[in-house]
Scaffold this motif. Structure first.
Motif, mmCIF file in Angstrom:
data_model
loop_
_atom_site.group_PDB
_atom_site.id
_atom_site.type_symbol
_atom_site.label_atom_id
_atom_site.label_comp_id
_atom_site.label_asym_id
_atom_site.label_seq_id
_atom_site.Cartn_x
_atom_site.Cartn_y
_atom_site.Cartn_z
ATOM 1 N N ILE A 1 101.782 1.343 -30.322
ATOM 2 C CA ILE A 1 100.665 2.010 -29.636
ATOM 3 C C ILE A 1 99.366 1.868 -30.412
ATOM 4 N N ARG B 1 96.007 -1.587 -27.323
ATOM 5 C CA ARG B 1 96.365 -1.832 -25.922
ATOM 6 C C ARG B 1 95.279 -2.670 -25.285
ATOM 7 N N LEU C 1 89.014 6.780 -23.274
ATOM 8 C CA LEU C 1 89.810 6.177 -24.342
ATOM 9 C C LEU C 1 89.439 6.728 -25.714
ATOM 10 N N GLN D 1 89.508 9.580 -26.510
ATOM 11 C CA GLN D 1 90.385 10.715 -26.778
ATOM 12 C C GLN D 1 91.747 10.284 -27.333
ATOM 13 N N PHE D 2 91.987 8.977 -27.411
ATOM 14 C CA PHE D 2 93.309 8.497 -27.813
ATOM 15 C C PHE D 2 93.240 7.631 -29.075
ATOM 16 N N PRO D 3 94.245 7.770 -29.955
ATOM 17 C CA PRO D 3 94.224 7.069 -31.247
ATOM 18 C C PRO D 3 94.794 5.663 -31.203
ATOM 19 N N PHE D 4 94.170 4.770 -30.448
ATOM 20 C CA PHE D 4 94.582 3.370 -30.484
ATOM 21 C C PHE D 4 93.362 2.475 -30.295
#
Length: 277
Positions: free
Chosen positions: A5, A8, A29, A31-34
């Motif tokens: 993860i 992406r 995006l 807000q997400f750690p990737f």
């Protein structure tokens, strides 16, 4: 199988410019750690263009073993359905909002390709936007200091502190006429404002950056040069920040901010109104 993860593939798809998809996608995006491997597909308004997109989605799925994320805005039902049947996670950025507005106001929408409530080639605002972009390009990186009376804001800072992308974003998104000026050796040695800026003090705004981050950016551009050395970057930033403080010029640190965030904070601190075109 455990899915990586850390990164992406992310596609932004629209039958228009895809700017709205990119903007909303970046916010979501964030807000997400990737890490997002992003690609934009504007003007997807035919089956032929959609087929190109579907090939890219399938390549991504086969290569990574995980579905790419697709933020899209399209009004042709057949194209949307074909997209959603592919190996992707699709997010219609306008669909739920349009449905909610329709429910609330009891008026059926009339979808049109590349429709925007705020941008029209028949309106003065469209030409204002073009004029702002042309003005900003002409005043990029200190090319000229003529016509400062027409500027909405003047961005100051050392080289590679984010002035140019911020200027262009503010011109394109907010219709503002922006001048940006990089401090050069002569400016740093005399530690004073140019005479041209004195009568426009109320328009001045500074951008600064962490020394380590500036060194990294400059090393990518001119590795091994004095320009990119730790000592030079630290000296320039200390000198310029001292000037900002002495001359009471508001400024912000851009190190961890996106262009969108920089622009919004500058507008807020400078008290400028957005010209939503």
């Amino acid at each position: 199988m455990k899915i990586d993860i850390q990164s992406r593939d992310v596609f932004y798809v629209s039958d228009g410019t895809a700017i709205t998809c990119e903007t909303i996608g970046h916010v979501v995006l964030g807000q997400f750690p990737f890490n997002a491997n992003e690609k934009t597909f504007p003007f997807v308004e035919s089956k032929e263009k959609l087929e190109d997109l579907l090939r890219e989605i399938e390549i991504s799925f086969i290569k990574n073993g995980v579905k790419p994320l697709v933020f899209f805005s399209m009004v042709i039902t057949e194209l949307k359905e074909a997209l959603l049947q592919s190996n992707c996670y699709g997010y219609d950025i306008l669909g739920s909002l349009v449905q909610q507005v329709e429910t609330d106001i009891q008026i059926a929408p009339v979808p049109q390709l590349q429709r925007s409530r705020s941008v029209s080639k028949d309106s003065d605002t469209y030409f204002d936007r073009i004029a702002a972009i042309e003005y900003t390009l002409a005043h990029d990186d200190g090319v000229t200091l003529k016509g400062l009376e027409k500027a909405d804001i003047i961005l100051l800072g050392v080289s590679r502190s984010g002035k140019t992308p911020t200027s262009l974003y503010m011109a394109m998104q907010f219709g503002l006429r922006v001048v940006n000026y990089p401090f050069i050796d002569d400016d740093l040695s005399r530690l004073r404002l140019l005479p041209e800026f004195e009568i426009h003090r109320h328009k001045l705004f500074g951008l600064t950056i962490d020394p380590q981050r500036l060194t990294e950016i400059r090393q990518n551009r001119l590795a091994g040069s004095d320009y990119a050395s730790n000592e030079q970057c630290l000296h320039e930033l200390q000198t310029v920040e001292a000037l900002f403080r002495r001359e009471a010029i508001p400024y912000i640190n851009t190190s961890s901010l996106s262009v969108e965030e920089i622009s919004t904070r500058v507008l807020e601190k400078a008290g400028l109104r957005r010209r939503l075109l």
